[in-house]
Design an enzyme around this catalytic site. Structure first.
Site, PDB file in Angstrom:
ATOM      1  CD  GLU A 124      10.502  -4.912 -19.070  1.00  0.00           C
ATOM      2  OE1 GLU A 124       9.754  -4.386 -18.181  1.00  0.00           O
ATOM      3  OE2 GLU A 124      11.308  -5.578 -19.263  1.00  0.00           O
ATOM      4  CG  HIS A 244       6.571 -12.914 -15.578  1.00  0.00           C
ATOM      5  ND1 HIS A 244       6.673 -13.079 -17.122  1.00  0.00           N
ATOM      6  CD2 HIS A 244       7.560 -11.628 -15.712  1.00  0.00           C
ATOM      7  CE1 HIS A 244       7.424 -12.483 -17.745  1.00  0.00           C
ATOM      8  NE2 HIS A 244       7.887 -11.418 -16.874  1.00  0.00           N
ATOM      9  NE  ARG A 292       5.335  -8.339 -15.886  1.00  0.00           N
ATOM     10  CZ  ARG A 292       6.422  -7.985 -15.248  1.00  0.00           C
ATOM     11  NH1 ARG A 292       6.387  -8.339 -13.769  1.00  0.00           N
ATOM     12  NH2 ARG A 292       7.585  -7.815 -15.870  1.00  0.00           N
ATOM     13  CG  HIS A 353       7.447 -12.099 -11.673  1.00  0.00           C
ATOM     14  ND1 HIS A 353       8.737 -12.442 -12.009  1.00  0.00           N
ATOM     15  CD2 HIS A 353       7.513 -10.657 -12.060  1.00  0.00           C
ATOM     16  CE1 HIS A 353       9.531 -11.650 -12.410  1.00  0.00           C
ATOM     17  NE2 HIS A 353       8.688 -10.643 -12.598  1.00  0.00           N
ATOM     18  NE  ARG A 388       7.188  -5.873  -9.796  1.00  0.00           N
ATOM     19  CZ  ARG A 388       7.515  -6.328 -10.791  1.00  0.00           C
ATOM     20  NH1 ARG A 388       8.101  -5.120 -11.794  1.00  0.00           N
ATOM     21  NH2 ARG A 388       8.061  -7.292 -11.273  1.00  0.00           N
TER      22      ARG A 388
HETATM   23  C1  SIN Z   1      10.844  -9.642 -17.040  1.00  0.00           C
HETATM   24  O1  SIN Z   1      11.987  -9.152 -17.535  1.00  0.00           O
HETATM   25  O2  SIN Z   1       9.997  -9.682 -17.865  1.00  0.00           O
HETATM   26  C2  SIN Z   1      10.526  -8.872 -15.629  1.00  0.00           C
HETATM   27  C3  SIN Z   1      10.698  -7.646 -15.451  1.00  0.00           C
HETATM   28  C4  SIN Z   1      10.005  -7.256 -14.105  1.00  0.00           C
HETATM   29  O3  SIN Z   1       9.551  -8.226 -13.464  1.00  0.00           O
HETATM   30  O4  SIN Z   1       9.555  -6.022 -13.911  1.00  0.00           O
END
Ligand code: SIN
Length: 539
Positions: A124, A244, A292, A353, A388
């Protein structure tokens, strides 16, 4: 004197846990395993599974790859947090990641594996390595579905679904005024019970409902932060609300996240008109996998400067079979809406988010009030700093819950005498003057204002105007609270307005741009690596 709702029962427990997400459930199971005779009340606003954790798609981060380490995970966490992460807290939490994953597996959580039967680690934004343990794209659901049956088997865990905490109680006969219970609204009967105990644990999650667009479920109304603040407990870093980048943009379709893991598998962000991969202009190296804050701000800037309401997420270069296997929930949901992501681009907008700030705690969830713990999203340990890192939140929730279950034993061994406690909720004559339509109007107004003035981009002038608007709403809603029957929607509105006020006040104090807090009038980082702290005298 409290507002006009009928007094219910008085009940005694050792511990009252408020919130049934990953943090609340882990805390209960760990404490019961450690001290089986402990009597725990588990309070949940709706059904046990109605939590933010249940909605988590991506997963839980842990350095498990052969080329990975806690140190590397720490480096990425520090970079995402933009100078405000507490390295000690972060190192301690990240070091416990694999033991918490093992706990989840013992409870029956099954994470995806690759062909060699090793964890299928996803990637991610902001992570330099693949390190996300996941169960398809419904990791939260897999965790909660595994834990709830264990909770239900425990005769010493008393479940209070459809119950909402109203106010923390303090033991007035002790100089330290320890927290000693909580008023709880039974949302079905409308009665307000008094729960007395030796430890209260806030596991109430975040407050995404403060904003117009959010990835959170409706229960995310900042109840824990609001109650703690009213009780005089310090609240920290509320200006860092994380947006997000990719909530599905669809009229009349509620809050559906398109997981960052899709960008982890190579999805592009494109402008609707030209198809340009605009992240090239904002983060030429990391592109769509920048942190993010950077991606959300880029989308915001692009949509502000065009007539577009959204941008596109494009994963059409992956096969249908791959997408169905890796993202079954997202694929099914989109197919139901007529979007085949192997052929069609997905319209997305940034959305509130995650609350990076919250009740100030250490990594065991200790707050500055005796016998009060805050664990998970409601807390601010310093792990997330100004922004975060993806998939560090479920990890923090689980690790803090585990630590808190051990830490609170010291209070359980010194039980309070509740004789001095007041008789219970002080009810006046009940007149049901519920004002549902006014409550809705305040809510809609506030969420719009927060999005425009205290969202992804802020200015002093806007924040000051907004503060005035919030104070006005707060005054009216306080009047409703004191003069009318207390209902869940009124309590939630009252909490969300307070949380909004804390966000705005914190944002005004931070005259710089850092992580998730961007001030157009102070676009650069200043030398301000202090936490923002807000505290009031208890009410
Ligand atoms: C996501 O699946 O994009 C969210 C994961 C997160 O908020 O850490």
């Amino acid at each position: 004197m409290n507002s006009l709702s009928q007094r219910g029962d008085r009940k005694s427990f050792d511990v009252v846990v408020i919130g049934s997400g990953l943090a609340g459930l882990t805390f209960c199971l760990t404490l019961i395993a450690r001290r089986p005779h402990t009597r725990i009340a588990l309070v949940s606003k709706q059904a046990l599974s109605d939590s933010n954790s249940y909605w988590a798609q991506g997963g839980i981060a842990a350095a498990a790859g052969v080329d990975d380490s806690v140190q590397q995970h720490l480096v990425d966490t520090l970079a995402a947090g933009d100078g405000l992460v507490s390295p000690l807290a972060a190192k301690a939490i990240l070091s416990q990641s694999l033991s918490y994953i093992a706990f989840l597996q013992q409870q029956g959580v099954v994470f995806d594996q690759n062909d060699q039967s090793l964890p299928d680690l996803a990637k991610e934004g902001g992570h330099s390595k693949r390190r996300i343990f996941h169960a398809g794209d419904h990791t939260g659901r897999a965790m909660i579905d595994a834990l709830i049956p264990h909770i239900q088997q425990q005769s010493n865990i008393y479940l209070f679904e459809s119950h909402m905490a109203v106010k923390l109680l303090r033991q007035k006969d002790r100089p330290s005024e320890d927290i000693s219970g909580v008023y709880v609204l039974d949302t079905k009967s409308g009665l307000i019970d008094t729960f007395l105990c030796n430890v209260v644990v806030l596991a109430t999650g975040g407050a995404g409902k403060t904003y117009r667009y959010t990835t959170n479920p409706d229960i995310a109304t900042g109840d824990g932060v609001a109650m703690a603040y009213r009780a005089g407990v310090p609240i920290s870093n509320m200006e860092f609300y994380q947006f997000h980048p990719t909530l599905l943009y669809q009229r009349n379709y509620p809050n559906f996240l398109i997981s960052e893991a899709i960008r982890g598998e190579g999805a592009y962000l494109r402008l609707p008109e030209t198809g340009e991969r605009f992240m090239r202009r904002y983060a030429p190296k990391q592109m769509e996998l920048a942190t993010r804050d950077i991606v959300a701000r880029a989308i915001f800037t692009e949509t502000e400067h065009s007539n577009d309401q959204y941008v596109y997420l494009d994963i059409t270069h992956k096969s249908k079979a791959f997408l169905k296997q890796h993202f079954p929930t997202i694929n099914d949901t989109l197919m139901r809406l007529g979007i085949d992501m192997s052929q069609d681009m997905i319209p997305v907008v940034p959305a509130a988010h995650y609350m990076c700030g919250g009740v100030l705690t250490d990594i065991s969830g200790r707050t500055q009030a005796n016998r009060l713990y805050a664990i998970g999203e409601v807390a601010c340990t310093g792990l997330h700093g100004a922004n975060r890192l993806a998939s560090n939140s479920l990890l923090e929730a689980g690790v803090m819950a585990t630590n808190a279950a051990e830490d609170c034993l010291v209070w359980l061994d010194q039980p309070l005498s509740h004789e001095q406690m007041s008789a219970g909720w002080d009810s006046g004559g009940v007149t049901d003057l519920r004002r549902a339509s006014q409550i809705n109007a305040h809510w809609r107004g506030l969420r719009g204002e927060m999005t425009s003035y205290a969202g992804i981009v802020r200015t002093e002038a806007g924040l000051k105007d907004l503060h005035q608007l919030i104070l006005l709403r707060q005054q009216m809603v306080e009047e409703y609270y004191w003069q009318h029957v207390v209902t869940q929607d009124l309590l939630e509105l009252r909490n969300i307005i307070l949380v909004a006020e804390l966000i705005v006040r914190s944002a005004l104090q931070r005259c710089e741009s850092r992580g998730g807090h961007y001030r157009e009038d102070y676009p650069n980082k200043a030398d301000n690596t202090k936490r923002t702290l807000l505290r009031q005298a208890p009410r």
